[in-house]
Design an enzyme around this catalytic site. Structure first.
Site, PDB file in Angstrom:
ATOM      1  N   SER A   1       0.820  -1.208   0.000  1.00 27.31           N
ATOM      2  CA  SER A   1       0.000   0.000   0.000  1.00 27.31           C
ATOM      3  C   SER A   1       0.857   1.263   0.000  1.00 27.31           C
ATOM      4  O   SER A   1       1.554   1.546  -0.959  1.00 27.31           O
ATOM      5  CB  SER A   1      -0.958  -0.035   1.188  1.00 27.31           C
ATOM      6  OG  SER A   1      -1.876   1.026   1.147  1.00 27.31           O
TER       7      SER A   1
ATOM      8  N   ASP B   1      -2.062   6.192  -3.416  1.00 26.96           N
ATOM      9  CA  ASP B   1      -0.988   5.453  -2.761  1.00 26.96           C
ATOM     10  C   ASP B   1      -0.541   4.325  -3.693  1.00 26.96           C
ATOM     11  O   ASP B   1      -0.945   4.264  -4.854  1.00 26.96           O
ATOM     12  CB  ASP B   1      -1.449   4.927  -1.401  1.00 26.96           C
ATOM     13  CG  ASP B   1      -2.690   4.042  -1.509  1.00 26.96           C
ATOM     14  OD1 ASP B   1      -3.402   4.122  -2.532  1.00 26.96           O
ATOM     15  OD2 ASP B   1      -2.959   3.272  -0.568  1.00 26.96           O
TER      16      ASP B   1
ATOM     17  N   ASP C   1      -1.163   1.123  -4.040  1.00 25.66           N
ATOM     18  CA  ASP C   1      -2.119   0.176  -4.626  1.00 25.66           C
ATOM     19  C   ASP C   1      -3.428   0.842  -5.023  1.00 25.66           C
ATOM     20  O   ASP C   1      -4.380   0.173  -5.408  1.00 25.66           O
ATOM     21  CB  ASP C   1      -2.383  -1.004  -3.686  1.00 25.66           C
ATOM     22  CG  ASP C   1      -3.067  -0.605  -2.385  1.00 25.66           C
ATOM     23  OD1 ASP C   1      -2.970   0.575  -1.996  1.00 25.66           O
ATOM     24  OD2 ASP C   1      -3.697  -1.472  -1.754  1.00 25.66           O
TER      25      ASP C   1
END
Length: 465
Positions: free
Chosen positions: A97, A244, A246
């Protein structure tokens, strides 16, 4: 849970996250799913350089327990969730992430496209720990091992689903220019196309998929996004959007190139859809902005521990009770619109914000929710004993105060006009301190008071030292 935190498991590759460990997680998850009748599992990843290696390890172990494997390649986490819901398959998402490039991790997604519940994660974790203790794991015979195939089209189908779920006409008619910073992450493979097909003019920075993240750190916080603010101003864009690693989060800049507080954006999105009798869900670090919006709308606000897993679980419980939950989420850009999908989705969130720009500027949209200041401090630790000492100090500090104390997740102290929260991160060796007040000085004072108490505990020898 010992292994799975508030949003999967993450760590530094080569230290806590290795091909062996990821394989063990995949074996445990695959065994659990296989025993329940699932014969095919998907694997996707974000752009991190270690992602393919870890996906290879996961695929091998899934095949070893009898699961066929579909390799989706680089796909945003919400795109993987969309694939799972469409195909009725669970998945392993290889991602860390917002964490730095040296990190990676695993997020488990159910066949309904939702993050796994805490109970499901606990069952998988029990298998993982049992296998680790006895050195064995379930494997099928040679003639029953799973096959692996490449599954193309997940990104394309995801974009098509996004386009069908938003108000394309109102967005196109607004004639918007969008400055986009996907941060070299998975969103770089989908968001530029999505916004262009919405009828927006799109200008980009850091839009080349690159797991080294050369342009900026993956976490979309103000200090990492100066280039996006400059791009907004240079291109005369109507709004800036950042993701971010992902792409399950969206952070915004206004038409002047000014960073928009995520809590103010969440409040604006909530105000547009909440009605009397509705419910909304957020975490214990919820801003007073959302509290105010829910009160004004006549809606109930439910709080959970921090982390999307907890928020999704509570949303599904409320929906199962017949409650309407039109919006939920956190002020870090992780917003959910459950009628679309009970999952964080940066691209969908951005499109819903664009819908609000049809007759107002971005600064005007958030202006009613800009009356609070936030301060956030991270205090790192190396030893579990240090972590325990800091949390004990937070508890003592909380109960020595005159504030109302909430212990859903860490220690939140409400003073009526302001609040401060100390809690351990679920993904990093940090204790996080959050504070909010009507002035930055007051928020900083509360945060510094908590930090001083925690750091004083570090200077003292732990009780069990």
């Amino acid at each position: 849970m010992e292994v799975f935190g508030s949003s999967g498991v993450r760590g530094t590759v080569g230290e806590t996250i290795t091909p062996t460990f990821v394989g063990q997680v995949a074996r445990a998850a695959g065994s659990e799913w296989f025993s329940a009748g699932t014969r095919t599992v998907a694997i996707a990843r974000d752009t991190r350089r270690t992602g393919e290696m870890l996906a290879d390890a996961a695929a091998a172990e899934l095949a070893a327990v009898g699961c066929d494997v579909r390799r989706l390649g680089v796909v945003p986490t919400p795109g993987t969730q969309a694939y799972c819901a469409r195909e009725g398959l669970p998945a392993l998402m290889i991602t860390a992430s917002h964490n730095p490039p040296r990190y990676n991790g695993v997020k488990l997604i159910g066949a309904d496209g939702h993050e796994l519940s805490r109970e499901a994660l606990e069952r998988i974790e029990a298998r993982l720990l049992r296998s680790d203790r006895d050195g064995r794991g379930s494997s099928v015979t040679w003639d029953r091992v799973g096959r692996t195939e490449r599954a193309d089209g997940a990104r394309r189908r995801y974009v098509e689903e996004l386009l069908s779920a938003v108000d394309r006409k109102s967005i196109a008619s607004a004639d918007l220019t969008v400055a986009l910073d996907p941060g070299h992450g998975a969103g770089a493979t989908t968001s530029p196309e999505f916004f262009r097909r919405l009828g927006c003019e799109v200008v980009t920075v850091n839009a080349q998929p690159d797991g080294r993240f050369p342009g900026r750190d993956p976490e979309p916080v103000a200090e990492n996004l100066s280039e996006l603010g400059e791009l907004v101003r240079a291109s005369d864009a109507d709004v800036g959007v950042a993701h971010d690693g992902d792409a399950d989060r969206a952070i915004f800049f206004d038409e002047r190139g000014a960073f928009l507080d995520g809590d103010a954006v969440l409040a604006a999105l909530a105000a547009a859809v909440l009605e009397p009798g509705d419910a909304t869900v957020s975490a214990v670090n919820v801003s007073q902005r959302l509290v105010d919006v829910a009160d004004e709308a006549g809606a109930d606000l439910e709080l959970t521990p921090i982390g999307s897993t907890f928020i999704v679980t509570r949303i599904l419980e409320l929906v199962g009770e017949g409650r309407r939950v039109p919006v939920a989420g956190e002020g870090n850009g992780g917003v959910l619109f459950p009628p679309y999908r009970p999952a964080r989705d940066g691209a969908y969130t951005a499109a819903r914000f664009l819908e609000l720009l049809a007759d107002r500027s971005a600064s005007e949209v958030v202006a009613p929710y800009d009356d609070y200041e936030n301060v956030r401090i991270n205090i790192p630790y190396e030893e579990d004993a240090t972590r325990r000492a800091m949390l004990e100090a937070a508890e003592a500090y909380a109960y020595d105060s005159v504030a109302e104390v909430t212990t859903i997740d860490g220690y939140r102290l409400d003073y009526g006009d302001a609040w401060v929260l100390a809690r351990p991160s679920g993904t990093e060796p940090l204790v996080r301190v959050y504070a909010e007040a009507g002035s930055r000085d007051r928020a900083a004072e509360l945060a510094e008071g908590m930090r001083e108490a925690l750091e004083a505990s570090i200077e003292e020898p732990p009780a069990d030292a």
